[in-house]
Design a protein around this motif. Sequence first.
Motif, PDB file in Angstrom:
ATOM      1  N   GLY A 202      24.970-115.150  25.156  1.00 53.47           N
ATOM      2  CA  GLY A 202      24.283-116.267  24.514  1.00 53.47           C
ATOM      3  C   GLY A 202      25.191-117.166  23.713  1.00 53.47           C
ATOM      4  N   ILE A 203      26.493-117.170  24.041  1.00 54.82           N
ATOM      5  CA  ILE A 203      27.435-118.048  23.342  1.00 54.82           C
ATOM      6  C   ILE A 203      28.072-119.001  24.353  1.00 54.82           C
ATOM      7  CG2 ILE A 203      27.913-116.431  21.484  1.00 54.82           C
ATOM      8  CD1 ILE A 203      30.399-115.528  22.927  1.00 54.82           C
ATOM      9  N   SER A 204      28.616-120.083  23.864  1.00 48.99           N
ATOM     10  CA  SER A 204      29.245-121.062  24.740  1.00 48.99           C
ATOM     11  C   SER A 204      30.598-120.547  25.219  1.00 48.99           C
ATOM     12  CB  SER A 204      29.435-122.382  23.997  1.00 48.99           C
ATOM     13  OG  SER A 204      30.285-123.250  24.733  1.00 48.99           O
ATOM     14  N   PRO A 205      30.909-120.697  26.506  1.00 50.02           N
ATOM     15  CA  PRO A 205      32.240-120.309  26.989  1.00 50.02           C
ATOM     16  C   PRO A 205      33.362-121.061  26.289  1.00 50.02           C
ATOM     17  CG  PRO A 205      30.736-120.641  28.829  1.00 50.02           C
ATOM     18  CD  PRO A 205      30.019-121.134  27.604  1.00 50.02           C
ATOM     19  N   ASP A 206      33.055-122.249  25.778  1.00 49.43           N
ATOM     20  CA  ASP A 206      34.068-123.051  25.088  1.00 49.43           C
ATOM     21  C   ASP A 206      34.254-122.656  23.636  1.00 49.43           C
ATOM     22  OD1 ASP A 206      34.472-124.568  27.404  1.00 49.43           O
ATOM     23  OD2 ASP A 206      32.875-125.973  26.866  1.00 49.43           O
ATOM     24  N   SER A 207      33.539-121.619  23.186  1.00 49.17           N
ATOM     25  CA  SER A 207      33.613-121.227  21.777  1.00 49.17           C
ATOM     26  C   SER A 207      34.514-120.017  21.549  1.00 49.17           C
ATOM     27  CB  SER A 207      32.210-120.889  21.250  1.00 49.17           C
ATOM     28  OG  SER A 207      31.744-119.661  21.801  1.00 49.17           O
ATOM     29  N   VAL A 208      35.141-119.487  22.607  1.00 49.08           N
ATOM     30  CA  VAL A 208      35.826-118.195  22.518  1.00 49.08           C
ATOM     31  C   VAL A 208      37.325-118.367  22.267  1.00 49.08           C
ATOM     32  CG1 VAL A 208      36.262-115.998  23.663  1.00 49.08           C
ATOM     33  CG2 VAL A 208      34.116-117.223  24.098  1.00 49.08           C
ATOM     34  N   ALA A 209      37.842-117.578  21.330  1.00 49.01           N
ATOM     35  CA  ALA A 209      39.283-117.497  21.072  1.00 49.01           C
ATOM     36  C   ALA A 209      39.821-116.223  21.705  1.00 49.01           C
ATOM     37  CB  ALA A 209      39.560-117.490  19.576  1.00 49.01           C
ATOM     38  N   TRP A 210      40.951-116.352  22.387  1.00 52.33           N
ATOM     39  CA  TRP A 210      41.588-115.228  23.081  1.00 52.33           C
ATOM     40  C   TRP A 210      42.983-115.005  22.520  1.00 52.33           C
ATOM     41  CZ3 TRP A 210      38.638-112.741  26.747  1.00 52.33           C
ATOM     42  CH2 TRP A 210      37.514-113.434  27.210  1.00 52.33           C
ATOM     43  N   MET A 211      43.576-113.852  22.822  1.00 48.74           N
ATOM     44  CA  MET A 211      44.937-113.546  22.391  1.00 48.74           C
ATOM     45  C   MET A 211      45.822-113.255  23.599  1.00 48.74           C
ATOM     46  SD  MET A 211      44.140-110.882  19.249  1.00 48.74           S
ATOM     47  CE  MET A 211      42.878-109.924  20.136  1.00 48.74           C
ATOM     48  N   SER A 212      47.109-113.536  23.470  1.00 50.52           N
ATOM     49  CA  SER A 212      48.113-113.008  24.394  1.00 50.52           C
ATOM     50  C   SER A 212      48.623-111.722  23.746  1.00 50.52           C
ATOM     51  CB  SER A 212      49.251-114.015  24.603  1.00 50.52           C
ATOM     52  OG  SER A 212      48.766-115.197  25.208  1.00 50.52           O
ATOM     53  N   GLN A 213      48.006-110.602  24.092  1.00 51.30           N
ATOM     54  CA  GLN A 213      48.210-109.353  23.382  1.00 51.30           C
ATOM     55  C   GLN A 213      49.554-108.722  23.749  1.00 51.30           C
ATOM     56  OE1 GLN A 213      43.375-108.762  23.626  1.00 51.30           O
ATOM     57  NE2 GLN A 213      44.674-107.199  24.540  1.00 51.30           N
TER      58      GLN A 213
ATOM     59  N   ALA B  14      46.454-113.472  13.656  1.00 50.73           N
ATOM     60  CA  ALA B  14      46.296-114.927  13.576  1.00 50.73           C
ATOM     61  C   ALA B  14      44.987-115.260  12.890  1.00 50.73           C
ATOM     62  CB  ALA B  14      46.314-115.537  14.974  1.00 50.73           C
ATOM     63  N   VAL B  15      45.013-116.301  12.056  1.00 53.76           N
ATOM     64  CA  VAL B  15      43.796-116.874  11.491  1.00 53.76           C
ATOM     65  C   VAL B  15      43.449-118.080  12.350  1.00 53.76           C
ATOM     66  CG1 VAL B  15      42.718-117.924   9.469  1.00 53.76           C
ATOM     67  CG2 VAL B  15      44.381-116.074   9.183  1.00 53.76           C
ATOM     68  N   VAL B  16      42.271-118.072  12.948  1.00 56.41           N
ATOM     69  CA  VAL B  16      41.907-119.119  13.892  1.00 56.41           C
ATOM     70  C   VAL B  16      40.718-119.915  13.376  1.00 56.41           C
ATOM     71  CG1 VAL B  16      42.809-117.796  15.834  1.00 56.41           C
ATOM     72  CG2 VAL B  16      40.406-117.622  15.268  1.00 56.41           C
ATOM     73  N   ASP B  17      40.786-121.205  13.606  1.00 60.34           N
ATOM     74  CA  ASP B  17      39.693-122.110  13.239  1.00 60.34           C
ATOM     75  C   ASP B  17      39.019-122.700  14.464  1.00 60.34           C
ATOM     76  OD1 ASP B  17      40.138-121.844  10.460  1.00 60.34           O
ATOM     77  OD2 ASP B  17      41.748-123.327  10.556  1.00 60.34           O
ATOM     78  N   THR B  18      39.664-122.565  15.610  1.00 61.88           N
ATOM     79  CA  THR B  18      39.164-123.187  16.831  1.00 61.88           C
ATOM     80  C   THR B  18      39.274-122.199  17.987  1.00 61.88           C
ATOM     81  OG1 THR B  18      41.353-124.096  17.321  1.00 61.88           O
ATOM     82  CG2 THR B  18      39.827-125.510  16.087  1.00 61.88           C
ATOM     83  N   PRO B  19      38.507-122.409  19.053  1.00 62.19           N
ATOM     84  CA  PRO B  19      38.639-121.580  20.257  1.00 62.19           C
ATOM     85  C   PRO B  19      39.979-121.826  20.945  1.00 62.19           C
ATOM     86  CG  PRO B  19      36.565-122.808  20.216  1.00 62.19           C
ATOM     87  CD  PRO B  19      37.432-123.402  19.163  1.00 62.19           C
ATOM     88  N   GLY B  20      40.212-121.064  22.024  1.00 67.03           N
ATOM     89  CA  GLY B  20      41.439-121.226  22.789  1.00 67.03           C
ATOM     90  C   GLY B  20      42.331-120.012  22.615  1.00 67.03           C
ATOM     91  N   ASN B  21      43.625-120.175  22.907  1.00 66.74           N
ATOM     92  CA  ASN B  21      44.574-119.072  22.833  1.00 66.74           C
ATOM     93  C   ASN B  21      45.252-119.054  21.473  1.00 66.74           C
ATOM     94  OD1 ASN B  21      47.117-117.484  23.170  1.00 66.74           O
ATOM     95  ND2 ASN B  21      46.317-117.264  25.241  1.00 66.74           N
ATOM     96  N   ALA B  22      45.159-117.901  20.793  1.00 67.73           N
ATOM     97  CA  ALA B  22      45.728-117.763  19.450  1.00 67.73           C
ATOM     98  C   ALA B  22      47.194-117.375  19.481  1.00 67.73           C
ATOM     99  CB  ALA B  22      44.937-116.725  18.662  1.00 67.73           C
ATOM    100  N   GLY B  23      47.785-117.208  20.666  1.00 67.70           N
ATOM    101  CA  GLY B  23      49.197-116.879  20.771  1.00 67.70           C
ATOM    102  C   GLY B  23      49.441-115.387  20.905  1.00 67.70           C
ATOM    103  N   GLN B  24      50.702-115.000  20.723  1.00 64.55           N
ATOM    104  CA  GLN B  24      51.121-113.616  20.932  1.00 64.55           C
ATOM    105  C   GLN B  24      50.838-112.793  19.674  1.00 64.55           C
ATOM    106  OE1 GLN B  24      55.192-113.720  22.373  1.00 64.55           O
ATOM    107  NE2 GLN B  24      54.478-114.040  24.448  1.00 64.55           N
TER     108      GLN B  24
ATOM    109  N   HIS C  18      43.235-105.534  18.866  1.00 63.34           N
ATOM    110  CA  HIS C  18      43.578-104.755  20.070  1.00 63.34           C
ATOM    111  C   HIS C  18      44.485-103.623  19.611  1.00 63.34           C
ATOM    112  CE1 HIS C  18      46.911-104.335  23.175  1.00 63.34           C
ATOM    113  NE2 HIS C  18      45.869-103.854  23.818  1.00 63.34           N
ATOM    114  N   SER C  19      43.965-102.387  19.641  1.00 65.15           N
ATOM    115  CA  SER C  19      44.719-101.260  19.112  1.00 65.15           C
ATOM    116  C   SER C  19      45.045-100.284  20.232  1.00 65.15           C
ATOM    117  CB  SER C  19      43.910-100.563  18.000  1.00 65.15           C
ATOM    118  OG  SER C  19      44.725 -99.721  17.229  1.00 65.15           O
ATOM    119  N   GLY C  20      46.174-100.514  20.901  1.00 66.30           N
ATOM    120  CA  GLY C  20      46.709 -99.546  21.842  1.00 66.30           C
ATOM    121  C   GLY C  20      47.567 -98.541  21.095  1.00 66.30           C
ATOM    122  N   ARG C  21      48.286 -97.692  21.806  1.00 68.63           N
ATOM    123  CA  ARG C  21      49.097 -96.697  21.100  1.00 68.63           C
ATOM    124  C   ARG C  21      50.153 -97.322  20.208  1.00 68.63           C
ATOM    125  NH1 ARG C  21      53.750 -95.128  21.312  1.00 68.63           N
ATOM    126  NH2 ARG C  21      54.145 -96.194  23.275  1.00 68.63           N
TER     127      ARG C  21
END
Length: 252
Positions: free
Chosen positions: A66-77, A84-94, A131-134
């Motif tokens: 129920g959310i807009s696809p354009d509202s999502v922030a992703w990470m390059s994990q 990262a502190v994010v104010d907008t959707p898109g890629n927040a970087g590494q 994202h908490s891997g080993r």
Amino acid sequence: MTTNADATPIGQRIHGLGRGVSAGFTARADGGVSAPPFARLNLGNGVGDDPAAVARNRELAARGFGISPDSVAWMSQVHGRDVAVVDTPGNAGQVDAMVTTRPGVALAVLVADCLPVLVADAEAGVVGAAHSGRPGTAADIAGALVEEMTRQGAVAERCVALLGPSVCGQCYEVPRDLRDAMERVTPEGACVTRWGSPGVDIRAAVVAQLRRAGVAEIGHDERCTREDDTLFSYRRDATTGRFAGYVWRDAA
């Protein structure tokens, strides 16, 4: 191992993390258009899937919640400790964690055995995802997430956390030196697998880290990704997709 039964609609898997804050996890067969071995709702780029299929899957997953696809922030994990502190959707970087105070911005974390960590202080209007891997668990990415959330106005003791599906300690075999390294930094994360070899229990480690950071209320989706084939698992399948955890505040 579970069978791949008909998928539960994504919208029925939404959890509340306080007033106006929602969170949820996708599954492998929640609709989706990816072909094997990524079938079907693969949300991860960089695993060999068709980028057009991934983009369509991300759209379907967002709409399912129920959310807009354009509202999502992703990470390059990258299995690190940066937030990262994010104010907008898109890629927040590494980075391996994100925090936002903006309503209507959804934070997404991709996993296929690693632990998705979703945290919110609804009163302060601060949400976070990690994202908490080993390696990230050994570096206490969960603690770093809570630290940044408090810098943005959250109160750790008021935060509510939700830990998603991940490989369980009984299934997560590692060399003895890696188990011992985890034990040195977070003893709760060192374990023995069901067949008696050295293991790492990421969930137990992250629970301990969150509690040490001041978070008392911790919920769980305790499915083991390696055992449950409705979820993607790198350790089970090697070439596979990624599912996601999402957390967001309702738009004002």
